[in-house]
Write an enzyme that holds these catalytic residues in place. Structure first.
Site, mmCIF file in Angstrom:
data_model
loop_
_atom_site.group_PDB
_atom_site.id
_atom_site.type_symbol
_atom_site.label_atom_id
_atom_site.label_comp_id
_atom_site.label_asym_id
_atom_site.label_seq_id
_atom_site.Cartn_x
_atom_site.Cartn_y
_atom_site.Cartn_z
ATOM 1 N N SER A 30 0.869 -1.206 -0.037
ATOM 2 C CA SER A 30 -0.079 -0.164 0.084
ATOM 3 C C SER A 30 0.995 1.240 0.007
ATOM 4 O O SER A 30 0.302 2.425 -0.375
ATOM 5 C CB SER A 30 -0.990 0.012 1.226
ATOM 6 O OG SER A 30 -1.904 -1.042 1.138
ATOM 7 N N HIS A 35 -14.964 0.496 2.772
ATOM 8 C CA HIS A 35 -15.048 2.046 3.235
ATOM 9 C C HIS A 35 -16.125 2.601 2.828
ATOM 10 O O HIS A 35 -16.182 3.919 3.450
ATOM 11 C CB HIS A 35 -13.661 2.517 2.499
ATOM 12 C CG HIS A 35 -12.445 1.855 2.919
ATOM 13 N ND1 HIS A 35 -12.057 0.685 2.379
ATOM 14 C CD2 HIS A 35 -11.499 2.515 4.082
ATOM 15 C CE1 HIS A 35 -10.572 0.794 3.083
ATOM 16 N NE2 HIS A 35 -10.467 1.624 4.092
ATOM 17 N N CYS A 37 -7.741 2.377 0.797
ATOM 18 C CA CYS A 37 -8.424 1.658 0.170
ATOM 19 C C CYS A 37 -8.081 1.302 -0.958
ATOM 20 O O CYS A 37 -7.540 2.034 -2.093
ATOM 21 C CB CYS A 37 -9.583 2.894 -0.176
ATOM 22 S SG CYS A 37 -11.118 2.255 -0.929
#
Length: 258
Positions: free
Chosen positions: A1, A42, A55
């Protein structure tokens, strides 16, 4: 991420997204037969929230709109896929895939589902910690990427200077000011706002840190969700946790990776 930040920069720079661009995260995204899960649902998510809460769906969607070759172009601007130059020999360059690379290496066409994985730093993407922290240093100073070095100066026993090493600019990444502003606000919120993935682990009493968390998966999230705590698993089955960032928020002086 930690790679999502670069994809976010690319999306803003290419006008695929604006800071206000929003979408619903239902917990997964599908392209053909490929399904990419998010780590949670989310709901409505704009650019800042997507960075703050990491996300997968948002950045995979941005990646799909950019395409793998655009993602690769921006990743290479930040030094990924090439040695930083910190060592004279032996430094791993990692891998930033694109459609040509797959055709030449695997004799296969790039698939749309693979872009979803690459956009969140998975799939064929590999990076090193020194590449990552060097890229975030370039984000902190808004575009100057330096060659990192290990030795500041060499002296003889009597103190006489033999050689001194100084910062060397490798590249200047020119992007509109609003791109840097949007990304840096998201990185600030990761550590300092409710919902940020580093609010618990990354906050400091000494300074204001901005940064990004990441998880290099060893097993699927569905497997991990069956146990209450990743740390309860045997060590060779645990995810690898990453944090990369810089401080202070205003006029940064230091970049770190863990």
């Amino acid at each position: 991420s930690t790679f999502k930040t670069v994809v976010g920069i690319a999306a803003l720079a290419e006008k695929v997204a604006k800071r206000s661009t929003g979408m619903d995260c239902h917990g997964f995204i599908k392209t053909g037969n490929h399904k990419l899960n998010c780590w949670k649902t989310h709901g409505w998510t704009d650019f800042t929230k997507a960075l703050r809460e990491s996300c997968n769906v948002y950045f995979a969607t941005m990646g799909a709109q950019l395409g793998i070759d655009k993602i690769a172009h921006y990743a290479r601007l930040f030094g990924f896929g090439a040695p930083t130059g910190i060592l004279p020999v032996g430094e791993h360059k990692g891998l930033i895939p694109d459609s040509d690379w797959k055709e030449k290496t695997l004799k296969q066409e790039w698939m749309a589902g693979e872009t979803l994985s690459a956009a969140i730093g998975q799939g064929f993407v590999t990076i090193t910690p020194i590449q990552l922290v060097n890229a975030y240093a370039a984000i902190a100073n808004e575009g100057l990427r330096y060659r990192p070095f290990l030795i500041r100066r060499i002296e003889r026993p009597n103190g006489e200077l033999v050689k001194e090493f100084k910062p060397e600019v490798q590249a200047e990444i020119k992007l509109p000011p609003e791109v840097w502003k949007a990304v840096k606000e998201g990185l600030f919120q990761v550590v300092n706002q409710p919902g940020g993935t580093a609010v618990v682990s990354g906050r400091s009493k000494i300074t204001i840190i901005s940064g990004k968390t990441g998880t290099a998966q060893v097993r699927g999230f569905s497997d991990i969700s069956k146990v209450k705590n990743c740390m309860a698993l045997p060590i060779n089955q645990r995810h690898h946790g990453w944090f990369v960032g810089y401080a202070p928020r205003e006029k940064p002086e230091i970049a770190v990776v863990a």
